[in-house]
Design a protein around this motif. Sequence first.
Motif, PDB file in Angstrom:
ATOM      1  N   TYR A  33       0.831  -1.207   0.000  1.00  0.00           N
ATOM      2  CA  TYR A  33       0.000   0.000   0.000  1.00  0.00           C
ATOM      3  C   TYR A  33       0.860   1.250   0.000  1.00  0.00           C
ATOM      4  O   TYR A  33       2.046   1.215   0.383  1.00  0.00           O
ATOM      5  CB  TYR A  33      -0.949   0.029   1.207  1.00  0.00           C
ATOM      6  CG  TYR A  33      -2.284  -0.611   0.922  1.00  0.00           C
ATOM      7  CD1 TYR A  33      -3.426   0.155   0.687  1.00  0.00           C
ATOM      8  CD2 TYR A  33      -2.401  -2.000   0.852  1.00  0.00           C
ATOM      9  CE1 TYR A  33      -4.645  -0.444   0.400  1.00  0.00           C
ATOM     10  CE2 TYR A  33      -3.616  -2.600   0.569  1.00  0.00           C
ATOM     11  CZ  TYR A  33      -4.740  -1.805   0.339  1.00  0.00           C
ATOM     12  OH  TYR A  33      -5.943  -2.394   0.039  1.00  0.00           O
ATOM     13  N   CYS A  46      -3.830   3.875  -0.732  1.00  0.00           N
ATOM     14  CA  CYS A  46      -4.184   3.217  -1.994  1.00  0.00           C
ATOM     15  C   CYS A  46      -3.331   1.971  -2.140  1.00  0.00           C
ATOM     16  O   CYS A  46      -2.152   1.966  -1.770  1.00  0.00           O
ATOM     17  CB  CYS A  46      -3.950   4.161  -3.178  1.00  0.00           C
ATOM     18  SG  CYS A  46      -4.422   3.458  -4.790  1.00  0.00           S
ATOM     19  N   ASN A  48      -1.086  -0.999  -3.871  1.00  0.00           N
ATOM     20  CA  ASN A  48       0.034  -0.983  -4.831  1.00  0.00           C
ATOM     21  C   ASN A  48       0.045  -2.163  -5.783  1.00  0.00           C
ATOM     22  O   ASN A  48       0.746  -2.133  -6.773  1.00  0.00           O
ATOM     23  CB  ASN A  48       1.376  -1.062  -4.096  1.00  0.00           C
ATOM     24  CG  ASN A  48       1.753   0.213  -3.414  1.00  0.00           C
ATOM     25  OD1 ASN A  48       1.132   1.238  -3.635  1.00  0.00           O
ATOM     26  ND2 ASN A  48       2.755   0.139  -2.568  1.00  0.00           N
ATOM     27  N   ILE A  72      -1.582   5.773  -8.485  1.00  0.00           N
ATOM     28  CA  ILE A  72      -1.624   5.313  -7.093  1.00  0.00           C
ATOM     29  C   ILE A  72      -1.424   6.503  -6.150  1.00  0.00           C
ATOM     30  O   ILE A  72      -2.166   6.678  -5.179  1.00  0.00           O
ATOM     31  CB  ILE A  72      -0.560   4.230  -6.859  1.00  0.00           C
ATOM     32  CG1 ILE A  72      -0.949   2.937  -7.597  1.00  0.00           C
ATOM     33  CG2 ILE A  72      -0.362   3.966  -5.365  1.00  0.00           C
ATOM     34  CD1 ILE A  72       0.144   1.891  -7.634  1.00  0.00           C
ATOM     35  N   ASN A  75      -4.547   8.738  -6.245  1.00  0.00           N
ATOM     36  CA  ASN A  75      -5.655   8.067  -5.558  1.00  0.00           C
ATOM     37  C   ASN A  75      -5.503   8.212  -4.042  1.00  0.00           C
ATOM     38  O   ASN A  75      -6.461   8.556  -3.326  1.00  0.00           O
ATOM     39  CB  ASN A  75      -5.678   6.598  -5.966  1.00  0.00           C
ATOM     40  CG  ASN A  75      -6.993   5.888  -5.716  1.00  0.00           C
ATOM     41  OD1 ASN A  75      -7.353   4.957  -6.439  1.00  0.00           O
ATOM     42  ND2 ASN A  75      -7.733   6.287  -4.698  1.00  0.00           N
ATOM     43  N   ALA A  76      -4.296   7.994  -3.528  1.00  0.00           N
ATOM     44  CA  ALA A  76      -4.052   8.134  -2.086  1.00  0.00           C
ATOM     45  C   ALA A  76      -4.238   9.587  -1.637  1.00  0.00           C
ATOM     46  O   ALA A  76      -4.782   9.852  -0.557  1.00  0.00           O
ATOM     47  CB  ALA A  76      -2.644   7.643  -1.744  1.00  0.00           C
ATOM     48  N   ASN A  79      -7.888  10.339  -1.409  1.00  0.00           N
ATOM     49  CA  ASN A  79      -8.465   9.664  -0.244  1.00  0.00           C
ATOM     50  C   ASN A  79      -8.120  10.402   1.050  1.00  0.00           C
ATOM     51  O   ASN A  79      -8.949  10.475   1.963  1.00  0.00           O
ATOM     52  CB  ASN A  79      -7.999   8.213  -0.184  1.00  0.00           C
ATOM     53  CG  ASN A  79      -8.652   7.367  -1.265  1.00  0.00           C
ATOM     54  OD1 ASN A  79      -9.500   7.853  -2.006  1.00  0.00           O
ATOM     55  ND2 ASN A  79      -8.251   6.113  -1.361  1.00  0.00           N
ATOM     56  N   THR A 158      -9.508  -1.055  -6.356  1.00  0.00           N
ATOM     57  CA  THR A 158      -8.236  -1.055  -7.089  1.00  0.00           C
ATOM     58  C   THR A 158      -8.458  -0.877  -8.589  1.00  0.00           C
ATOM     59  O   THR A 158      -7.553  -0.460  -9.307  1.00  0.00           O
ATOM     60  CB  THR A 158      -7.437  -2.351  -6.849  1.00  0.00           C
ATOM     61  OG1 THR A 158      -8.197  -3.472  -7.296  1.00  0.00           O
ATOM     62  CG2 THR A 158      -7.095  -2.518  -5.380  1.00  0.00           C
ATOM     63  N   PHE A 161      -7.559   2.780  -9.911  1.00  0.00           N
ATOM     64  CA  PHE A 161      -6.212   3.197 -10.305  1.00  0.00           C
ATOM     65  C   PHE A 161      -5.588   2.294 -11.356  1.00  0.00           C
ATOM     66  O   PHE A 161      -4.689   2.712 -12.087  1.00  0.00           O
ATOM     67  CB  PHE A 161      -5.286   3.333  -9.083  1.00  0.00           C
ATOM     68  CG  PHE A 161      -4.776   2.039  -8.517  1.00  0.00           C
ATOM     69  CD1 PHE A 161      -3.728   1.352  -9.106  1.00  0.00           C
ATOM     70  CD2 PHE A 161      -5.335   1.512  -7.367  1.00  0.00           C
ATOM     71  CE1 PHE A 161      -3.256   0.166  -8.570  1.00  0.00           C
ATOM     72  CE2 PHE A 161      -4.870   0.335  -6.819  1.00  0.00           C
ATOM     73  CZ  PHE A 161      -3.826  -0.344  -7.427  1.00  0.00           C
ATOM     74  N   SER A 184      -9.010   1.723  -0.793  1.00  0.00           N
ATOM     75  CA  SER A 184      -8.616   2.602  -1.898  1.00  0.00           C
ATOM     76  C   SER A 184      -9.787   3.426  -2.430  1.00  0.00           C
ATOM     77  O   SER A 184      -9.598   4.264  -3.316  1.00  0.00           O
ATOM     78  CB  SER A 184      -8.029   1.784  -3.058  1.00  0.00           C
ATOM     79  OG  SER A 184      -6.904   1.045  -2.657  1.00  0.00           O
ATOM     80  N   THR A 185     -10.993   3.210  -1.915  1.00  0.00           N
ATOM     81  CA  THR A 185     -12.191   3.867  -2.440  1.00  0.00           C
ATOM     82  C   THR A 185     -12.211   5.358  -2.113  1.00  0.00           C
ATOM     83  O   THR A 185     -12.188   5.730  -0.931  1.00  0.00           O
ATOM     84  CB  THR A 185     -13.461   3.234  -1.841  1.00  0.00           C
ATOM     85  OG1 THR A 185     -13.438   1.829  -2.038  1.00  0.00           O
ATOM     86  CG2 THR A 185     -14.704   3.817  -2.496  1.00  0.00           C
ATOM     87  N   PRO A 186     -12.282   6.234  -3.115  1.00  0.00           N
ATOM     88  CA  PRO A 186     -12.467   7.659  -2.824  1.00  0.00           C
ATOM     89  C   PRO A 186     -13.908   7.898  -2.378  1.00  0.00           C
ATOM     90  O   PRO A 186     -14.850   7.643  -3.119  1.00  0.00           O
ATOM     91  CB  PRO A 186     -12.200   8.352  -4.177  1.00  0.00           C
ATOM     92  CG  PRO A 186     -11.545   7.308  -5.048  1.00  0.00           C
ATOM     93  CD  PRO A 186     -12.080   5.996  -4.556  1.00  0.00           C
TER      94      PRO A 186
END
Length: 243
Positions: A33, A46, A48, A72, A75-76, A79, A158, A161, A184-186
């Motif tokens: 991650y 997020c 990896n 990635i 995305n993080a 979040n 996932t 991304f 990882s969900t926004p």
Amino acid sequence: MKNQNRQEPLKYLFAKYGIDFNEIELLISGEKYTAVMLKDKKIGVCANLAEAIDDDLSRYENLNLDRIADRIFLNAYYNAKFNNGGNDIGQDLLKIIDICSFQKIVMIGNFYPIVAKFKKMNVETAVFDLKNNAPYLIPMKKQKEYLQQADCVILTATTIFNQTFMDITDNTKEGCEIFVLGPSTPMISEMLDYRNIKHLFGTSFSIGDRRVLDSIGNDEGPRMFLKFGNKTMLLDNEIKEMK
């Protein structure tokens, strides 16, 4: 308005919100991650897919959203920015939906705990996963066929991304209900505007919780760091109005 977003999520969010590097305090990436902590100490993560990304922030100043590491990281970042905004306190998926009301269930991403619960409930599920070899998985070449018949899809975040999200959602029939799961969900309402997306189930973390960062930096997976987080959910507006 539902089902109007035709640009894949990260490119859409980037066009709408951009990125402010002055907000970012720390980027940490482990084998499983990546985590971003903002200067206000909010944390987002997020996955990896088993390869750490470069944790030098200057590497991402010219973002290329066709490059997986940049996706990635972004995305993080989103979040961290959006997953700590007081969303509904989360519940398990099975407490929110009546899974037995569906006839053809497809799971994209091998969610072991849910698979185990479904087995106890005698709920048949077609499970697909690119990075797993569990004996009950169905060959990926059959995924499109199963998606076109499904009335319920449990979808790993996932796919956002790794650039498979749009292909998956586009291959579901009208009226199929898609539930997006995973840390990882926004947790942002724009995600509910995509085709057939019904509810989001994600994670938030306490402000400045170094245990999350340390766990991820030590190459630990969600089974370890999620115990420091809180379940969150963002429900379809129609459901919210009914509550």
